[in-house]
Enzyme design. Structure first.
Site: not given
Ligand code: GLN
Length: 485
Positions: A76, A151, A175
């Site tokens: 990532k 994400s 995410s």
């Molecule tokens: N969707 C969540 C957010 O936008 C979690 C994102 C994540 O786990 N990095 O904060």
């Protein structure tokens, strides 16, 4: 070969069926062919990858036998990797070349894996659909009209389309698990503090955790053996004995107590997801598990609590992007303050700005007690709910996400609808617990559905065991999108 598990790939390398350079080339060719469609990678560098593969081949030739030596992995783009462009999905870091390795990257290097490149992600890991990436959205390999989740959507899509045998991700509120669910792969968010955050670009430091994403739980266990472990450079890293995460994979499940939180099966859960999860529960019963109803009474507060705490931490963490130290700097400015303002106005996207504003607001004088402090208190209650539930069961089971993958644009204009994608995952981060998503079926229109398993603190090996036993008896995790075979 592209459908091989990590264990099978390692065996092929050991038997000299092919070299690490040939294996990397196979996946790099797939990336070259398919990435223009999927947009799963932000940065690919064939030369660099092949140099790493040749180094692995030299180690293999010298008789070294590390379990993942010579195996390609995608990372990532939130992990700093020495000499690689590291963007975090943002214009702010679009030209940033990291001068050092994150600990997770350093561990993969030491284990002899080969980086296939840096995967696309929501900007600064804020999002559930990959639509906030400065580099454009990632397509879901199962249906290119659908989001891959976020994400870590680039990592999930790369693995689902077998552009990479495995990938790293990070999970602040879901995410790893939510994109794993939406793309039909397995992903594990470890207990907070198990994987080092050093060199992992910070979003919400008290929630961020790195973890593995791969087709199967067994693959995830092998990746965890590389990633996890104490790091003195991360003050929240937990000093613990090194674990072998594969150790319990083969344990039978007879007598396992599975907790089903009634809040996970209430309003808002799509019928298709509910049905697939029910079928998985039936499968577990066949394997000898028992179910018990548990309750997480404060679960409903987890999304609001998260959207106070995560933005608060983000507003502080993102203050470092000031145009002075690294990253984007506006080209035209009057004075220092003007430079800061224009740099940040140009460098950050809308969702990141929204979070910075919310965070600055809830931390400001007069609002701190009303929002931030209250949220911290509820966070503690949520953790206590889980502790109570784990007195009655060994693992908690439920859906990973309320719906299968949704269409592009469906939730992009409605932040709250988007935030609810993580309704079943966020409480796990707030409590610091390990959670995993594994594929458990498909919607009528062919989009994958994920099953979530949640463990007590440090129960990663247990989760991997529970997931692996299911995967020995089902084949969801072995399926591949038709068009990409
Ligand atoms: N969707 C969540 C957010 O936008 C979690 C994102 C994540 O786990 N990095 O904060």
């Amino acid at each position: 070969m592209i459908k091989h598990s990590l264990k099978q790939l390692a065996a092929a390398l050991a038997a000299k069926q092919l070299s690490s350079a040939e294996l990397a080339t196979l996946f790099l060719d797939r990336i070259e062919q398919l990435n223009p469609r999927l947009n799963a990678f932000i940065t690919v560098d064939r030369e660099k990858s092949l140099a790493e593969a040749k180094a692995a081949d030299a180690r293999l030739a010298a008789g070294e036998t590390a379990p993942l030596l010579g195996i390609p992995v995608a990372h990532k783009d939130i992990f700093c990797a020495d000499g690689w462009r590291t963007t975090c999905g943002s214009k702010m870091l679009a030209n940033f070349v990291a001068p050092y390795d994150a600990t997770v990257i350093a561990r993969f290097k030491a284990a002899g894996t080969v980086s296939l490149g840096k995967t696309n992600m929501d900007e600064f890991a804020m999002g559930s659909s990959n639509e906030t990436s400065f580099f454009g959205a990632v397509k879901n390999p199962w249906d290119e009209a659908a989001v891959p989740g976020g994400s870590s959507g680039g990592s999930a899509a790369a693995v689902a389309g077998r552009l990479a045998p495995a990938a790293t991700g990070t999970d602040t509120g879901g995410s790893i698990r939510q994109p794993a669910a939406l793309c039909g792969i397995s992903g594990l968010k470890p207990t907070y503090g198990v994987c080092s955050r050093y060199g992992m670009i910070a979003f919400a430091s008290s929630l961020d955790q790195a973890g593995p994403m791969a087709p199967s739980a067994e693959d995830c266990a092998l990746l965890m053996n590389v990633m996890a472990g104490f790091d003195e450079r991360d003050s929240t890293s937990l000093p613990r004995e090194k674990e072998d995460y594969t150790r319990d994979l083969d344990q039978p499940l007879a007598g396992l107590k599975i907790g089903l939180p009634r809040e996970f099966f209430a309003d808002g859960l799509s019928a298709e997801v509910a049905q697939a999860v029910e079928a998985a529960i039936a499968e577990y019963k066949k394997l000898g598990a028992q179910t018990v109803e548990v309750s997480l009474p404060n679960m409903g507060l987890s999304v609001p609590v998260y959207y106070v705490l995560a933005p608060a931490e983000a507003s502080s963490n993102l203050s470092r992007f000031d145009g002075v130290r690294y990253g984007h700097r506006t080209s035209d400015y009057k004075d220092l303050l003007d430079m800061y303002e224009k740099t940040r106005a140009e460098g950050f996207g809308a969702e990141v700005k929204r979070r910075i504003m919310i965070g600055a607001y809830v931390l400001s004088h007069g609002y701190y007690d009303a929002y931030y402090l209250q949220a911290q208190r509820i966070r503690r209650l949520i953790a206590a709910d889980f502790a109570t539930a784990f007195k009655q069961c060994d693992v908690i089971l439920g859906p990973t996400a309320p719906t299968p993958a949704f269409d592009f644009g469906e939730k992009a204009a409605d932040p709250v609808a988007m935030y609810l994608s993580d309704i079943y995952t966020i409480a796990v981060n707030l409590a610091g617990l390990p959670g995993m998503s594994i594929p458990c079926g498909f919607s009528d229109n062919g989009r994958p559905i994920g099953l979530q398993l949640i463990g007590d603190l440090f129960a990663e090996a247990k989760l991997l065991n529970v997931a692996h036993q299911y995967q020995l008896n089902t084949d969801w995790h072995t399926r591949m999108p038709e068009g990409l075979k």
